[in-house]
Design a protein around this motif. Structure first.
Motif, PDB file in Angstrom:
ATOM      1  N   ASP A   4       0.877  -1.187   0.000  1.00  0.00           N
ATOM      2  CA  ASP A   4       0.000   0.000   0.000  1.00  0.00           C
ATOM      3  C   ASP A   4       0.910   1.231   0.000  1.00  0.00           C
ATOM      4  O   ASP A   4       1.668   1.443   0.945  1.00  0.00           O
ATOM      5  CB  ASP A   4      -0.884  -0.029   1.252  1.00  0.00           C
ATOM      6  CG  ASP A   4      -1.602   1.289   1.485  1.00  0.00           C
ATOM      7  OD1 ASP A   4      -1.681   2.110   0.538  1.00  0.00           O
ATOM      8  OD2 ASP A   4      -2.081   1.506   2.614  1.00  0.00           O
ATOM      9  N   LEU A   5       0.828   2.017  -1.073  1.00  0.00           N
ATOM     10  CA  LEU A   5       1.718   3.177  -1.199  1.00  0.00           C
ATOM     11  C   LEU A   5       1.096   4.472  -0.664  1.00  0.00           C
ATOM     12  O   LEU A   5       1.560   5.567  -0.976  1.00  0.00           O
ATOM     13  CB  LEU A   5       2.115   3.365  -2.670  1.00  0.00           C
ATOM     14  CG  LEU A   5       2.914   2.217  -3.288  1.00  0.00           C
ATOM     15  CD1 LEU A   5       3.075   2.437  -4.778  1.00  0.00           C
ATOM     16  CD2 LEU A   5       4.283   2.083  -2.638  1.00  0.00           C
ATOM     17  N   GLY A   6       0.034   4.311   0.150  1.00  0.00           N
ATOM     18  CA  GLY A   6      -0.718   5.471   0.653  1.00  0.00           C
ATOM     19  C   GLY A   6       0.117   6.518   1.381  1.00  0.00           C
ATOM     20  O   GLY A   6      -0.275   7.683   1.447  1.00  0.00           O
ATOM     21  N   ALA A   7       1.266   6.140   1.926  1.00  0.00           N
ATOM     22  CA  ALA A   7       2.054   7.096   2.703  1.00  0.00           C
ATOM     23  C   ALA A   7       3.239   7.653   1.924  1.00  0.00           C
ATOM     24  O   ALA A   7       4.087   8.353   2.496  1.00  0.00           O
ATOM     25  CB  ALA A   7       2.540   6.431   3.990  1.00  0.00           C
ATOM     26  N   ILE A   8       3.314   7.355   0.628  1.00  0.00           N
ATOM     27  CA  ILE A   8       4.434   7.882  -0.171  1.00  0.00           C
ATOM     28  C   ILE A   8       3.982   8.370  -1.556  1.00  0.00           C
ATOM     29  O   ILE A   8       4.609   9.251  -2.153  1.00  0.00           O
ATOM     30  CB  ILE A   8       5.582   6.821  -0.299  1.00  0.00           C
ATOM     31  CG1 ILE A   8       6.826   7.441  -0.960  1.00  0.00           C
ATOM     32  CG2 ILE A   8       5.134   5.565  -1.036  1.00  0.00           C
ATOM     33  CD1 ILE A   8       8.082   6.588  -0.900  1.00  0.00           C
ATOM     34  N   ALA A   9       2.867   7.835  -2.058  1.00  0.00           N
ATOM     35  CA  ALA A   9       2.467   8.114  -3.449  1.00  0.00           C
ATOM     36  C   ALA A   9       2.168   9.600  -3.696  1.00  0.00           C
ATOM     37  O   ALA A   9       2.513  10.125  -4.764  1.00  0.00           O
ATOM     38  CB  ALA A   9       1.242   7.276  -3.812  1.00  0.00           C
ATOM     39  N   ASP A  18      11.994  25.323  -3.532  1.00  0.00           N
ATOM     40  CA  ASP A  18      12.745  24.131  -3.921  1.00  0.00           C
ATOM     41  C   ASP A  18      12.801  23.097  -2.793  1.00  0.00           C
ATOM     42  O   ASP A  18      13.842  22.481  -2.544  1.00  0.00           O
ATOM     43  CB  ASP A  18      14.154  24.522  -4.388  1.00  0.00           C
ATOM     44  CG  ASP A  18      14.077  25.456  -5.585  1.00  0.00           C
ATOM     45  OD1 ASP A  18      13.271  25.175  -6.493  1.00  0.00           O
ATOM     46  OD2 ASP A  18      14.764  26.475  -5.590  1.00  0.00           O
ATOM     47  N   LYS A  19      11.700  22.948  -2.136  1.00  0.00           N
ATOM     48  CA  LYS A  19      11.575  21.971  -1.036  1.00  0.00           C
ATOM     49  C   LYS A  19      10.165  21.387  -1.018  1.00  0.00           C
ATOM     50  O   LYS A  19       9.233  21.997  -1.550  1.00  0.00           O
ATOM     51  CB  LYS A  19      11.782  22.666   0.318  1.00  0.00           C
ATOM     52  CG  LYS A  19      13.169  23.156   0.590  1.00  0.00           C
ATOM     53  CD  LYS A  19      13.984  22.128   1.316  1.00  0.00           C
ATOM     54  CE  LYS A  19      15.384  22.646   1.575  1.00  0.00           C
ATOM     55  NZ  LYS A  19      16.435  21.714   1.414  1.00  0.00           N
ATOM     56  N   ALA A  20      10.081  20.229  -0.376  1.00  0.00           N
ATOM     57  CA  ALA A  20       8.771  19.598  -0.188  1.00  0.00           C
ATOM     58  C   ALA A  20       8.458  19.571   1.300  1.00  0.00           C
ATOM     59  O   ALA A  20       9.365  19.527   2.141  1.00  0.00           O
ATOM     60  CB  ALA A  20       8.810  18.175  -0.725  1.00  0.00           C
ATOM     61  N   ILE A  21       7.178  19.617   1.609  1.00  0.00           N
ATOM     62  CA  ILE A  21       6.753  19.537   3.010  1.00  0.00           C
ATOM     63  C   ILE A  21       5.586  18.556   3.100  1.00  0.00           C
ATOM     64  O   ILE A  21       4.710  18.550   2.236  1.00  0.00           O
ATOM     65  CB  ILE A  21       6.381  20.941   3.554  1.00  0.00           C
ATOM     66  CG1 ILE A  21       6.065  20.918   5.057  1.00  0.00           C
ATOM     67  CG2 ILE A  21       5.204  21.544   2.808  1.00  0.00           C
ATOM     68  CD1 ILE A  21       6.032  22.308   5.682  1.00  0.00           C
ATOM     69  N   SER A  22       5.623  17.680   4.095  1.00  0.00           N
ATOM     70  CA  SER A  22       4.526  16.719   4.292  1.00  0.00           C
ATOM     71  C   SER A  22       4.220  16.600   5.767  1.00  0.00           C
ATOM     72  O   SER A  22       5.134  16.629   6.598  1.00  0.00           O
ATOM     73  CB  SER A  22       4.933  15.325   3.817  1.00  0.00           C
ATOM     74  OG  SER A  22       4.887  15.240   2.436  1.00  0.00           O
ATOM     75  N   THR A  23       2.947  16.426   6.052  1.00  0.00           N
ATOM     76  CA  THR A  23       2.562  16.204   7.446  1.00  0.00           C
ATOM     77  C   THR A  23       1.795  14.896   7.566  1.00  0.00           C
ATOM     78  O   THR A  23       0.929  14.601   6.746  1.00  0.00           O
ATOM     79  CB  THR A  23       1.693  17.376   7.961  1.00  0.00           C
ATOM     80  OG1 THR A  23       2.469  18.567   7.887  1.00  0.00           O
ATOM     81  CG2 THR A  23       1.244  17.148   9.401  1.00  0.00           C
ATOM     82  N   THR A  63       5.534   9.896   7.828  1.00  0.00           N
ATOM     83  CA  THR A  63       4.776   8.743   8.328  1.00  0.00           C
ATOM     84  C   THR A  63       5.671   7.847   9.210  1.00  0.00           C
ATOM     85  O   THR A  63       5.275   7.449  10.310  1.00  0.00           O
ATOM     86  CB  THR A  63       4.208   7.921   7.149  1.00  0.00           C
ATOM     87  OG1 THR A  63       3.494   8.812   6.290  1.00  0.00           O
ATOM     88  CG2 THR A  63       3.296   6.812   7.621  1.00  0.00           C
ATOM     89  N   GLY A  64       6.860   7.556   8.719  1.00  0.00           N
ATOM     90  CA  GLY A  64       7.788   6.684   9.463  1.00  0.00           C
ATOM     91  C   GLY A  64       8.161   7.285  10.814  1.00  0.00           C
ATOM     92  O   GLY A  64       8.186   6.589  11.835  1.00  0.00           O
ATOM     93  N   ILE A  65       8.412   8.600  10.822  1.00  0.00           N
ATOM     94  CA  ILE A  65       8.810   9.269  12.067  1.00  0.00           C
ATOM     95  C   ILE A  65       7.619   9.333  13.031  1.00  0.00           C
ATOM     96  O   ILE A  65       7.790   9.243  14.248  1.00  0.00           O
ATOM     97  CB  ILE A  65       9.415  10.663  11.768  1.00  0.00           C
ATOM     98  CG1 ILE A  65      10.790  10.460  11.120  1.00  0.00           C
ATOM     99  CG2 ILE A  65       9.521  11.521  13.018  1.00  0.00           C
ATOM    100  CD1 ILE A  65      11.413  11.675  10.509  1.00  0.00           C
TER     101      ILE A  65
END
Ligand code: AMP
Ligand code: MG
Length: 344
Positions: free
Chosen positions: A175-180, A244-249, A297-299
């Protein structure tokens, strides 16, 4: 009399010159911001492009949407026609030929698993399908235990030569729900760039990637949600500039239900099969959307102490709101972020 008329003409000319000058100086910059939204990957996707041509911006944005749509078709766990579903159907039976994109995102997922000591693991699929957060269904403890045997990224066998993948055990599921979404944001930005856009922002729910600067030469602004707002004026935790950066929560407020006073949410600990405890939200800022998405997600699963150490080791920035509401930030983020809520 003639003198007065002449004076008036000169006065008028000076006034005209001044106003023309002011008009030119204040005329809007050539670059403008164009923005469009669409529902894709089961969520709201907004693409913003800065351009001096509405037509070019529109074309580039459409191509970026098409890219996200293509990835959705390949990677969607819930679509029987996706490559991921083909891999899952053939688990324990044989290899499935996959596209370069599916190969790449699985490789990036394995990278995240290795660095989070398995806290991030896309073979969580067989656990994920046991839960229903809309219907408030908590699976039976014994079923969770049994399915744990089918979780473990070591069971993903990639063959780059034949461009194929195989899952070792029958019943295993990717399940790629946390990276796709983070990966799709990276790809959509690439498409915008190759179509002549020098600055913009792609946001797929909580996964955002920005590049270049806004027309006013400032970074793009993005907000970080407060995981436990007291009211509608309390919904933002912080604001940060992004270029030039990505941010995810990753947050425990996204999909959850409360049963017998306990909150059950969608981020599962692959070692236990139950929702991870210890933090409310984790925000990661990284160069790649796929990294920000998977590591947030991993953290979340790793928790505050291990998570903070990992971010510093990896040289990525982030902010964790722990179960008490206390805010933990990497040192590199302090000057780049405006906190809107006091830490407890
Ligand atoms: P995110 O919102 O990015 O944290 O992704 C959460 C989604 O990823 C869940 O809805 C599951 O589909 C999946 N997932 C849940 N727990 C994990 C985990 N520990 N590792 C990888 N994917 C997970
Ligand atoms: Mg994620």
């Amino acid at each position: 009399m003639i003198l007065a008329v002449k004076k008036n003409i000169i006065y008028f000319a000076v006034l005209l010159f001044c106003s023309l000058f002011i008009l030119t100086a204040c005329s809007p910059q050539k670059e403008k911001v164009y923005k469009k939204s669409r529902i894709l990957m089961d969520t709201l996707v907004t693409i913003t492009a800065s351009s001096d041509s509405a037509e070019n911006a529109e074309k580039a944005i459409e191509k970026a949407f098409s890219e996200i749509k293509k990835l959705e078709r390949l990677l969607n766990f819930y679509d029987a026609n996706s490559e991921i579903s083909a891999i899952n159907r053939n688990a324990g039976r044989g290899s499935v030929k996959i596209s370069p994109e599916t190969m790449e995102v699985i490789e990036k997922a394995i990278f995240a698993s290795k660095h989070t000591d398995g806290a991030f693991d896309i073979t969580i699929g067989s656990q994920v399908i046991l839960w229903d957060f809309h219907k408030k269904i908590k699976p039976d403890d014994n079923v969770i235990k049994k399915k744990l045997l089918l979780t473990g990224y070591a069971g993903i066998i990639l063959d780059r030569e034949t461009s194929s993948v195989r899952l070792k055990e029958k019943g295993m599921m990717i399940d790629l729900g946390a990276i796709a979404k983070g990966y799709a944001a990276d790809k959509a930005v690439e498409v915008l760039k190759t179509n002549g856009i020098n600055a913009g922002i792609v946001s797929i729910a909580g996964d955002i990637k920005a590049f270049g600067l806004r027309p006013d030469k400032k970074p793009w602004k993005t907000g970080i949600r407060n995981p436990r707002p007291k009211d509608s004026n309390d919904e933002l935790l912080a604001v940060t500039g992004l270029t030039d950066k990505a941010i995810s929560t990753a947050g425990d407020y996204e999909r959850y239900f409360v049963k017998d006073g306990k909150r059950y949410h969608h981020i599962l600990n692959p070692k236990t099969g139950y929702p991870a405890e210890g933090v409310h939200s984790v925000t990661v800022i990284a160069n790649e959307g796929a990294v920000a998405d998977s590591f947030s997600t991993g953290i979340f699963v790793l928790g505050t102490e291990k998570g903070m150490k990992l971010m510093q080791k990896m040289g990525i920035d982030g902010i964790i709101v722990d179960f008490r509401g206390a805010i933990h930030m990497t040192p590199g983020l302090r000057e780049k972020i405006e906190i809107l809520r006091n830490s407890k």
